[in-house]
Motif scaffolding. Structure first.
Motif: not given
Length: 504
Positions: A234-241
């Motif tokens: 939601a805050v633009g961080d797409f690195s988490y898996r």
């Protein structure tokens, strides 16, 4: 209630871990309660049946013994050896089965009992029994016994007991009755079994709650990870898996979530690339247009050069127009609002006309056009303008990347229900790992070489969508690093089978 307690209660109410934990715990408690109740009832019934069966057998034995020993005149308190023997039998049997056996006369008075065994007669009578003196068998109970016997529960001297009673016959005449009673106290077998069950159930509950706690925690752990990931997305961080373990439905959900994250990451990269490309595409021609117009207005550009620079301005404006049209087309196609106008026409004639628009550039680069002589009239039903844009874009790329003195080869296969067009050029090939990416939005194969500085990477993406809107397909091939080939196949009859791609 304090604010903290209220918030804590609301958290537990909305927390999936708490919901599942208490749900499993409640189910376990209900099951144990039902099991304990059922077991207690069954043991109680079994105990009652066994007790009454044992009382029944011994009562009938005593009745037969009295029947064979005494007569009507002897059913009283007078002492006799036979009565002494019967009392001894009552004593032995009562102690062995933990019950109270006694003999009554026809009026319900107790005349023989275990307490009178081995007693000394007093004035020719059996000594009185202080315990049974208070006993009095009621008329209703006597009536039931005289009608064939009684087996059941009842109150004896104020105590709830199992009662078995049988009449004593002598010459087909009732001369008395035999009773056997035993208390139904809390120390019965059923209560003992219930206590043991409760003890083991508590131990099982403790183990079960620990297991349920860990099971529920492991169950909701992936969901918590997904929640954490969603907040970061939601805050633009797409690195988490999400960490995936196992092959169950949660693992599949976690994999789908990671795939979504990859798609969002790719989309974000494409968006940034798009913003960068479009900003550059818009800024460069607008800077040129503004500079040349200012130069004409302030006299920096001589009047004899005005037409030349106005031609450059006109070209830059057309370039901006093409970019805007491409973006509008992409938006309409993706939203499904693009209207198709199919008509029947000769695609080979269309290929030749489009090729003529590149005549000047072909002559400048001395490109050899091969295969035109083999084209034959081939009619298809399709949207003329859309297929025009498809072929134009492929030729535009071919002319752009063909080396000077190179060639562009054109061939067309007339299949049963489709037409397959091949456009191959020499010059710069396409790497194997880029063949599947050339039709993606904003992707530019040549970005490292900067040969197509004026492209936004939308042309081939729009081409692919337009071909697929007609129910066709398109792909790229590269035999080596010096050739590239684009092939598209269209059905002859109009057959829209357009499937929107997942946005990347």
């Amino acid at each position: 209630m304090s604010v903290r307690e209220s918030l804590k209660g609301q958290y537990l109410k909305n927390n999936i871990f708490a919901k599942y934990f208490f749900l499993f715990a409640a189910i376990f408690l209900v099951v144990l309660t039902i099991l304990g109740t059922t077991l207690t009832i069954l043991v109680s019934v079994y105990t009652q049946n066994e007790n009454t069966k044992l009382l029944k057998e011994n009562t009938q034995t005593i009745a037969e013994s009295v029947k064979s020993t005494l007569v009507v005149q002897e059913m009283n308190d007078y002492y006799s050896v036979e009565k002494e023997m019967i009392c001894s039998s009552l004593y032995i049997i009562s102690n062995s089965i933990d019950a109270d056996l006694f003999v009554c006369d026809v009026e319900g008075n107790i005349i023989l009992c275990k307490e009178k065994a081995n007693s000394i007669p007093l004035y020719g009578e059996m000594p009185p029994c202080s315990y049974h003196n208070e006993f009095k068998v009621g008329d209703v109970l006597l009536r039931n016994i005289y009608e064939g016997g009684y087996v059941g529960k009842g109150s004896v001297n104020g105590r709830l007991s199992y009662i078995v009673g049988y009449p004593i016959y002598s010459n087909d005449q009732i001369i008395g009755s035999v009773f056997a009673t035993t208390e139904t106290s809390g120390d019965s077998l059923a209560m003992a079994v219930l206590r043991m069950f409760m003890t083991s159930a508590l131990a099982c509950l403790a183990i079960a709650f620990i297991c349920i706690w860990h099971l529920t925690k492991s169950f909701v752990k992936p969901l918590r990870q997904m929640s954490k990931a969603a907040k970061q997305f939601a805050v633009g961080d797409f690195s988490y898996r999400v960490k995936i373990s196992g092959q169950d439905e949660l693992a599949e959900l976690g994999k789908a979530f990671n795939d979504m994250a990859d798609a969002l990451d790719t989309l974000e990269s494409s968006r940034r690339s798009f913003v960068s490309n479009v900003s550059h595409e818009l800024r460069t021609p607008m800077t040129s247009i503004g500079g040349f117009i200012d130069g004409i207005l302030d006299g920096t550009i001589p009047r004899e050069k005005t037409d030349y620079y106005l031609g450059i301005v006109s070209g830059e404006i057309r370039r901006l127009s093409r970019l805007v049209v491409a973006m509008l087309n992409m938006s309409k196609i993706e939203s499904g609002s693009f209207e198709m106008k199919p008509s029947n026409y000769d695609i080979s004639d269309q290929i030749i006309h489009i090729l003529l628009t590149f005549e000047q550039k072909i002559d400048e680069k001395k490109i050899d056009i091969q295969g035109l002589e083999n084209l034959r009239p081939t009619y298809i039903t399709a949207d003329t303008d859309m297929i025009y844009q498809v072929i134009y874009n492929i030729f535009d790329n071919a002319v752009k990347f063909t080396n000077e003195g190179g060639y562009i080869q054109i061939s067309m296969n007339d299949l049963n229900n489709a037409v397959e067009v091949h456009i191959k050029n020499s010059g710069i090939g396409i790497k194997a790992d880029e063949l599947s990416k050339v039709f993606e939005r904003f992707y530019k194969v040549d970005k490292s070489r900067s040969l197509d500085a004026k492209g936004a990477g939308l042309g081939l993406y729009i081409v692919k969508m337009m071909v697929e809107m007609h129910g066709g397909s398109i792909w790229a091939m590269s035999e080596d690093e010096h050739t590239a080939e684009f092939v598209f196949r269209l059905p002859k009859a109009y057959s829209p089978i357009y499937k929107k791609e997942t946005r990347k």
